[in-house]
Enzyme design. Sequence first.
Site, mmCIF file in Angstrom:
data_model
loop_
_atom_site.group_PDB
_atom_site.id
_atom_site.type_symbol
_atom_site.label_atom_id
_atom_site.label_comp_id
_atom_site.label_asym_id
_atom_site.label_seq_id
_atom_site.Cartn_x
_atom_site.Cartn_y
_atom_site.Cartn_z
ATOM 1 N N CYS A 1 -19.737 -5.275 3.520
ATOM 2 C CA CYS A 1 -18.971 -4.117 4.038
ATOM 3 C C CYS A 1 -17.540 -3.956 3.176
ATOM 4 C CB CYS A 1 -18.510 -4.335 5.656
ATOM 5 S SG CYS A 1 -17.573 -3.081 6.261
ATOM 6 N N CYS B 1 0.645 0.092 10.171
ATOM 7 C CA CYS B 1 0.114 -1.008 9.299
ATOM 8 C C CYS B 1 1.132 -1.856 8.541
ATOM 9 C CB CYS B 1 -0.699 -0.378 8.165
ATOM 10 S SG CYS B 1 -1.569 -1.529 7.294
ATOM 11 N N ARG C 1 -17.573 -2.352 17.789
ATOM 12 C CA ARG C 1 -16.796 -3.546 17.517
ATOM 13 C C ARG C 1 -15.592 -3.801 18.252
ATOM 14 N NH1 ARG C 1 -17.339 -3.360 12.468
ATOM 15 N NH2 ARG C 1 -19.390 -3.899 12.658
ATOM 16 N N CYS D 1 -18.900 2.932 8.977
ATOM 17 C CA CYS D 1 -18.331 2.265 9.954
ATOM 18 C C CYS D 1 -16.955 2.998 10.149
ATOM 19 C CB CYS D 1 -18.175 0.789 9.501
ATOM 20 S SG CYS D 1 -16.861 -0.118 10.718
ATOM 21 N N CYS E 1 0.763 4.608 6.907
ATOM 22 C CA CYS E 1 0.266 4.323 8.339
ATOM 23 C C CYS E 1 1.298 3.936 9.272
ATOM 24 C CB CYS E 1 -1.028 3.847 8.116
ATOM 25 S SG CYS E 1 -1.994 4.309 6.702
ATOM 26 N N CYS F 1 0.789 -1.378 0.172
ATOM 27 C CA CYS F 1 -0.002 -0.040 0.135
ATOM 28 C C CYS F 1 1.029 1.172 -0.017
ATOM 29 C CB CYS F 1 -0.962 -0.027 1.263
ATOM 30 S SG CYS F 1 -1.937 1.583 1.303
ATOM 31 N N CYS G 1 -16.834 -8.662 5.429
ATOM 32 C CA CYS G 1 -16.064 -7.216 5.219
ATOM 33 C C CYS G 1 -14.899 -7.625 4.305
ATOM 34 C CB CYS G 1 -15.461 -6.801 6.507
ATOM 35 S SG CYS G 1 -16.724 -6.436 7.734
HETATM 36 N N1 SAM Z 1 -6.638 0.697 3.292
HETATM 37 C C1 SAM Z 1 -7.838 0.907 3.921
HETATM 38 C C2 SAM Z 1 -7.730 2.001 4.813
HETATM 39 O O1 SAM Z 1 -6.862 2.383 5.211
HETATM 40 O O2 SAM Z 1 -8.987 2.355 5.056
HETATM 41 C C3 SAM Z 1 -8.577 -0.214 4.544
HETATM 42 C C4 SAM Z 1 -7.682 -1.336 5.213
HETATM 43 S S1 SAM Z 1 -7.108 -0.820 6.684
HETATM 44 C C5 SAM Z 1 -5.787 -1.990 7.043
HETATM 45 C C6 SAM Z 1 -8.372 -0.942 7.949
HETATM 46 C C7 SAM Z 1 -7.835 -0.364 9.404
HETATM 47 O O3 SAM Z 1 -7.165 -1.339 9.921
HETATM 48 C C8 SAM Z 1 -7.047 0.836 9.433
HETATM 49 O O4 SAM Z 1 -7.671 2.082 9.372
HETATM 50 C C9 SAM Z 1 -6.682 0.582 11.105
HETATM 51 O O5 SAM Z 1 -7.698 1.113 11.952
HETATM 52 C C10 SAM Z 1 -6.736 -0.888 11.121
HETATM 53 N N2 SAM Z 1 -5.312 -1.512 11.370
HETATM 54 C C11 SAM Z 1 -4.333 -1.814 10.430
HETATM 55 N N3 SAM Z 1 -3.396 -2.140 10.917
HETATM 56 C C12 SAM Z 1 -3.654 -2.306 12.167
HETATM 57 C C13 SAM Z 1 -2.763 -2.819 13.330
HETATM 58 N N4 SAM Z 1 -1.479 -3.106 13.203
HETATM 59 N N5 SAM Z 1 -3.363 -3.004 14.528
HETATM 60 C C14 SAM Z 1 -4.686 -2.483 14.805
HETATM 61 N N6 SAM Z 1 -5.353 -1.945 13.776
HETATM 62 C C15 SAM Z 1 -4.984 -1.959 12.303
HETATM 63 FE FE1 SF4 Z 2 -2.790 1.119 3.497
HETATM 64 FE FE2 SF4 Z 2 -2.681 -0.012 5.713
HETATM 65 FE FE3 SF4 Z 2 -2.936 2.571 5.664
HETATM 66 FE FE4 SF4 Z 2 -5.029 0.809 4.766
HETATM 67 S S1 SF4 Z 2 -4.095 1.018 6.913
HETATM 68 S S2 SF4 Z 2 -4.292 2.854 3.881
HETATM 69 S S3 SF4 Z 2 -3.910 -0.746 4.055
HETATM 70 S S4 SF4 Z 2 -1.088 1.426 5.231
#
Ligand code: SAM
Ligand code: SF4
Length: 342
Positions: free
Chosen positions: A135, A66, A267, A195, A63, A59, A103
Site C-alpha cells: 500500500c 498533521c 481499519r 483505501c 493539514c 510537507c 504501507c
Molecule cells: N501525505 C499523504 C496524504 O496526505 O495523503 C500521505 C500521508 S498522511 C500523514 C495520511 C493520513 O494520516 C492523513 O490523511 C490523515 O488522515 C492521517 N493523519 C495525519 N496526522 C494525523 C493525526 N495527527 N491524527 C490522526 N490521523 C492523522
Molecule cells: Fe502532508 Fe500531512 Fe497533509 Fe499528508 S496529511 S499532505 S503529510 S501535511
Amino acid sequence: MSTSLLPAPAPDCALPAIRVIYDLPLPELIFRAQQVQRAHHDPAAVQLCTLQSIKTGRCPENCAYCPQSAHHDTGLDAGQLMDSGDIVASARRAKEGGAARFCMGAAWREVRDGAQFDSVLDAVRGVSDLGLEVCCTLGMLTGPQAVRLKEAGCTVYNHNLDTSREFYPEIITTRTYDDRLQTLARVRTAGLQVCSGGILGMGESVDDRLKMLGELAALDPQPDSVPINALVPVAGTPLDGAAPVDPIEFVRVIATARILMPRAMVRLSAGRTAMSDEMQALCYLAGANSIFLGEKLLTTPNPERSDDMKLLARLGLHPLAGSSVERGDPNALAACASETAR
Ligand code: SAM
Ligand code: SF4
Ligand code: DTB
C-alpha cells in the site's frame, strides 16, 4: 482526465438515512453491524498492517492535524526519502512479524516524476516480491503515476477524504476536496484498490462525520478499506488541545461505516494509544477488522505489538491470513441502499 470519471458526491438526501442508522439504540446498531460483518467477513479475523514513513516531514500542505506539515512547528525530526533497499529490509522484518500488508507513507503534497518516484517504484517492486500486499500513500497522483505504481506491484493506494466537504476548508486550504476525489478516481481507473477514510476529533460535528461516510459509501465501487483515525493531538499543530471524541460516538461511526460499506476492511487506525482495551473491543464488535501493528504509526506512537497481540488473544480474535482484502463490487451502492433500508 474527463470530469465524467469523477465519482459523484453523495447526495445530500443520504444524510438523513445515515443519521437514522447512527442514532439507533446502541445494541440495535451493533447487532446490525454484526449482521453485515458476518455476511461478508470472518468476524474473528483482524487484518494486521504495518506502516513505514519513507519520507518524513517538511510537507508543503497545511493539514491542521498533521505533525508533518511544514506550516506547523512540531519539532519533528524530518528526513529525506528512505533508500529503497532499507524500505525492503523494513518490509521483510514486518513480514517476519506477521504483517500481511506493508504501507509506505510519504509527506508529499503530490508525486513528482523523477529519481525519487523511480526509487519508490523500486521499493514497491521489492516489497511486492516479498509476497506482501503493498500500500502506498504519497499524496496526489496523476493517472500515469497511478498506472506506474500498479505496474510496479502496488495493490492499494491510501488517500483520505478526512472529513465532510463542508468542514474540509476548516482543516486544509492548500488543496480541495475535489483534488482528493480526483486522485481517488485515478487510483481506481489504474486498477489499484482504494483505501480512504478520515479523522474524528478535529472539531467536526456528528453530521460532518456522517457526510464523510456518505461520500465514501457513494464511491462506485466503494473503497476496499476505510481507515477511521482518532485525532492524535500533536503539540505545535493548530488542533493540539482539541476535545477528544466521545468513545461511544467513535464506536457508532465504526458501526455505521461497517453497515454502509459491507465489503470494506474498516481499519481502527490512529489514536489507539488513547483508547482503553474495552473501547477497542467495542470497535471490533462494531465491525472494525483491521489495525496497524507496531509501536509507531508514521510519526506518532501506536500500542506495543505485544499489547495488541495480548488483546487479540483475550478477545479470541486472530490475524487475518494472507492478502484477502475484498474488492467492493459494482453493485455496492445498491447493496448499501438495501442495508440502509433494513
Ligand atoms: N501525505 C499523504 C496524504 O496526505 O495523503 C500521505 C500521508 S498522511 C500523514 C495520511 C493520513 O494520516 C492523513 O490523511 C490523515 O488522515 C492521517 N493523519 C495525519 N496526522 C494525523 C493525526 N495527527 N491524527 C490522526 N490521523 C492523522
Ligand atoms: Fe502532508 Fe500531512 Fe497533509 Fe499528508 S496529511 S499532505 S503529510 S501535511
Ligand atoms: C491512515 O488513515 N492512517 C495512517 C495511514 N492512513 C497512512 C496514518 C496515521 C498517521 C497518524 C499521525 C502520524 O503518525 O504522523
